[in-house]
Design a protein around this motif. Structure first.
Motif, short mmCIF file in Angstrom:
data_model
loop_
_atom_site.label_atom_id
_atom_site.label_comp_id
_atom_site.label_asym_id
_atom_site.label_seq_id
_atom_site.Cartn_x
_atom_site.Cartn_y
_atom_site.Cartn_z
N ASP A 175 0.83 -1.22 0.00
CA ASP A 175 0.00 0.00 0.00
C ASP A 175 0.86 1.26 0.00
O ASP A 175 0.56 2.23 -0.72
N GLU A 176 1.93 1.25 0.80
CA GLU A 176 2.81 2.42 0.90
C GLU A 176 3.56 2.67 -0.40
O GLU A 176 3.70 3.82 -0.84
N ILE A 177 4.05 1.60 -1.03
CA ILE A 177 4.79 1.77 -2.29
C ILE A 177 3.86 2.29 -3.39
O ILE A 177 4.27 3.10 -4.23
N TYR A 178 2.63 1.85 -3.38
CA TYR A 178 1.66 2.36 -4.37
C TYR A 178 1.34 3.82 -4.10
O TYR A 178 1.27 4.64 -5.03
N ARG A 179 1.19 4.18 -2.82
CA ARG A 179 0.85 5.57 -2.46
C ARG A 179 1.98 6.53 -2.81
O ARG A 179 1.74 7.60 -3.36
N ILE A 180 3.20 6.12 -2.55
CA ILE A 180 4.34 7.03 -2.73
C ILE A 180 4.90 6.99 -4.15
O ILE A 180 5.18 8.03 -4.76
N TYR A 181 5.05 5.78 -4.70
CA TYR A 181 5.73 5.63 -6.00
C TYR A 181 4.78 5.33 -7.16
O TYR A 181 5.22 5.26 -8.30
N ASP A 182 3.52 5.08 -6.85
CA ASP A 182 2.53 4.72 -7.88
C ASP A 182 2.97 3.44 -8.61
O ASP A 182 2.81 3.32 -9.83
N ILE A 183 3.50 2.48 -7.87
CA ILE A 183 3.91 1.19 -8.42
C ILE A 183 3.07 0.10 -7.77
O ILE A 183 3.01 -0.01 -6.55
N ASP A 184 2.43 -0.70 -8.59
CA ASP A 184 1.51 -1.72 -8.11
C ASP A 184 2.25 -3.05 -7.91
O ASP A 184 2.58 -3.74 -8.86
N LEU A 185 2.49 -3.39 -6.64
CA LEU A 185 3.13 -4.66 -6.30
C LEU A 185 2.11 -5.73 -5.93
O LEU A 185 2.49 -6.86 -5.61
N ASN A 186 0.84 -5.39 -5.98
CA ASN A 186 -0.21 -6.26 -5.45
C ASN A 186 -0.60 -7.36 -6.43
O ASN A 186 -1.67 -7.33 -7.05
N THR A 187 0.29 -8.34 -6.59
CA THR A 187 -0.03 -9.53 -7.36
C THR A 187 0.21 -10.74 -6.47
O THR A 187 1.03 -10.71 -5.54
N ASN A 188 -0.50 -11.82 -6.75
CA ASN A 188 -0.34 -13.03 -5.95
C ASN A 188 1.10 -13.53 -6.00
O ASN A 188 1.67 -13.95 -5.00
N GLU A 189 1.71 -13.45 -7.20
CA GLU A 189 3.07 -13.91 -7.36
C GLU A 189 4.03 -13.14 -6.46
O GLU A 189 4.87 -13.73 -5.78
N PHE A 190 3.90 -11.81 -6.45
CA PHE A 190 4.80 -10.99 -5.64
C PHE A 190 4.58 -11.24 -4.16
O PHE A 190 5.54 -11.40 -3.39
N ILE A 191 3.33 -11.27 -3.73
CA ILE A 191 3.01 -11.42 -2.31
C ILE A 191 3.57 -12.73 -1.76
O ILE A 191 4.16 -12.76 -0.67
N ILE A 192 3.41 -13.82 -2.50
CA ILE A 192 3.89 -15.12 -2.02
C ILE A 192 5.42 -15.12 -1.89
O ILE A 192 5.97 -15.46 -0.84
N ALA A 193 6.11 -14.73 -2.97
CA ALA A 193 7.58 -14.76 -2.95
C ALA A 193 8.14 -13.77 -1.93
O ALA A 193 9.08 -14.09 -1.19
N PHE A 194 7.55 -12.57 -1.87
CA PHE A 194 8.08 -11.54 -0.99
C PHE A 194 7.80 -11.86 0.48
O PHE A 194 8.64 -11.60 1.36
N SER A 195 6.65 -12.44 0.77
CA SER A 195 6.31 -12.80 2.15
C SER A 195 7.29 -13.83 2.69
O SER A 195 7.76 -13.74 3.83
#
Length: 442
Positions: A109-129
């Motif tokens: 949420d913070e990266i989207y708010r500040i940088y306007d970059i959407d990290l919210n994908t299932n692939e990213f969340i699983i690997a990053f978590s």
């Protein structure tokens, strides 16, 4: 027969190397039974990772735990394919606590708010978590890891590294752990993979195929080209009569017949082959490089303010340089009084020096106007691990951030080369400096 982008491949490799290097510590930390979790994985990818691990175990006399193999499999599944096979996995079944998942969602949420970059994908969340989980274990158990790519990531991908710095600051505040430069660079690999994926669709070139319509001939050509270049080009239409063709509505022209217009035109054969692929690939690279160059040069001319350009600046140390340059930005009304402390906060997380160049800036992007202040120093000052001869101080308005990242990457990458930097340091006027910095992009 799978494809992984460079960031993802390096990421997988480094996770394997971490497990090998820290095998004794990680085995004692990851003792949970992973048998149930493996049921939810794609068995084809499980078998690939089993083969990789067995080969490495035999060759290097190491032992991978079930937790290691589980993480490697998820990294492969989330980054090696594009057909969303990973979507069937239930995030709640991952061996990751609700606290870490909440942290990851807050970061997104913070990266989207500040940088306007959407990290919210299932692939990213699983690997990053999974990465954050293991990183927090390492930090809390005081297991230090060396990242051999730290300098390379920081110097060639400063924008991505800067986002990773911001994420590390969030983790520091919420988890009360110190995230060091080496770990920041590992975070950058995850961010870089996602940004590369976003850019592959955002920066597609508009293309037109010019060829005669003869039964299904044109459509066959269309499908072949689209198959090979769908990540780089949007093939919008087929033109059968060049007279009706409007070149202003496309970036690249693919033609099976000679055309009077040769600008950004690739002549291809009637039967699409390897030579045609090479020609189109070369043209795509040329056009993208030209577009990036024009965009960056325009921004440099716009953002480097003559009123904020100083030759033979005399600073006693790094702190004096930051305060003196920030005071000018405050006096001009570009930023508020809190700007100075925010710049120091960013420096305390990870130094902003790139060889003999420093690019101090705050961790938040809230300036009233986006400008770059430049000081060419009379005497070098100590900054991080190097002596700095030139300083670029950035103040960035949030609405300009997406375009500013190109400038950031160009400056850090180009000016980290000593010969390029010496050329800029030798500039005796604003006009000479602007000419020199633009020439570096030629």
């Amino acid at each position: 027969h799978f494809f992984m982008d460079e960031y993802s491949l390096i990421n997988l490799l480094l996770h394997i190397l971490i497990a090998m290097d820290q095998s004794q510590s990680l085995q004692t930390l990851h003792h949970e039974d992973m048998s149930q979790e493996f049921i939810d994985l794609n068995h084809h990818f499980v078998s690939i990772i089993d083969g990789v691990c067995e080969s490495l175990e035999a060759l290097y006399h190491v032992k991978f735990t079930s937790s290691n193999r589980y993480q490697f499999t998820l990294l492969l599944m989330t980054r090696a394919i594009r057909n969303k096979e990973i979507e069937g996995i239930d995030r709640t079944k991952l061996s990751v606590s609700d606290e870490i998942l909440s942290l990851v969602h807050y970061i997104i949420d913070e990266i989207y708010r500040i940088y306007d970059i959407d990290l919210n994908t299932n692939e990213f969340i699983i690997a990053f978590s999974l990465h954050i989980k293991n990183m927090l274990i390492r930090l809390k158990e005081q297991i230090s890891l060396h990242n051999p790519l730290l300098f390379n990531i920081k110097s060639t991908s400063p924008f991505i590294y800067d986002i990773a710095v911001h994420i590390s600051n969030i983790i520091h505040k919420m988890q009360h752990v110190e995230v060091y430069d080496d770990e920041i660079a590992y975070i950058a690999l995850h961010i870089g993979a996602r940004i590369e994926e976003i850019n592959s669709t955002r920066d597609k070139l508009k293309a037109v195929l010019v060829c005669p319509q003869y039964y299904s001939y044109a459509n066959q050509q269309f499908k072949k080209i689209e198959t090979y270049f769908h990540d780089d080009m949007l093939l919008s239409s087929i033109v059968t009569n060049p007279v009706d063709f409007n070149t202003s509505k496309c970036d690249i022209i693919l033609s099976t017949i000679p055309l009077s217009c040769t600008h950004n035109t690739v002549f291809i054969s009637n039967f699409f082959n390897e030579t045609d692929k090479e020609r189109i690939t070369t043209m795509i690279k040329h056009i993208k490089r030209s577009k990036a160059k024009d965009k960056t040069i325009d921004l440099l001319k716009k953002l480097i303010d003559k009123r904020l350009f100083t030759i033979d600046a005399n600073f006693s140390d790094k702190e004096d340089a930051i305060r003196s340059m920030a005071d000018r930005l405050i006096a001009k009304g570009f930023v508020g009084e809190e700007f100075i402390e925010k710049v120091f906060d960013r420096e305390n997380i990870s130094s902003t020096n790139f060889g003999m160049l420093a690019v101090p800036h705050p961790i938040d992007y809230y300036a009233k106007k986006t400008v770059i202040e430049i000081a060419i120093l009379k005497r070098p000052v100590s900054w991080g691990t190097s002596s700095v001869k030139i300083i670029f101080m950035f103040c960035i308005n949030q609405r300009d951030f997406s375009s500013f990242s190109d400038v950031f990457s160009f400056l850090a990458g180009t000016c980290s080369d000593d010969s390029n930097l010496e050329c800029l340091v030798a500039s005796k006027s604003y006009e000479a400096f602007m000419k020199n910095i633009i020439d570096l992009y030629q």
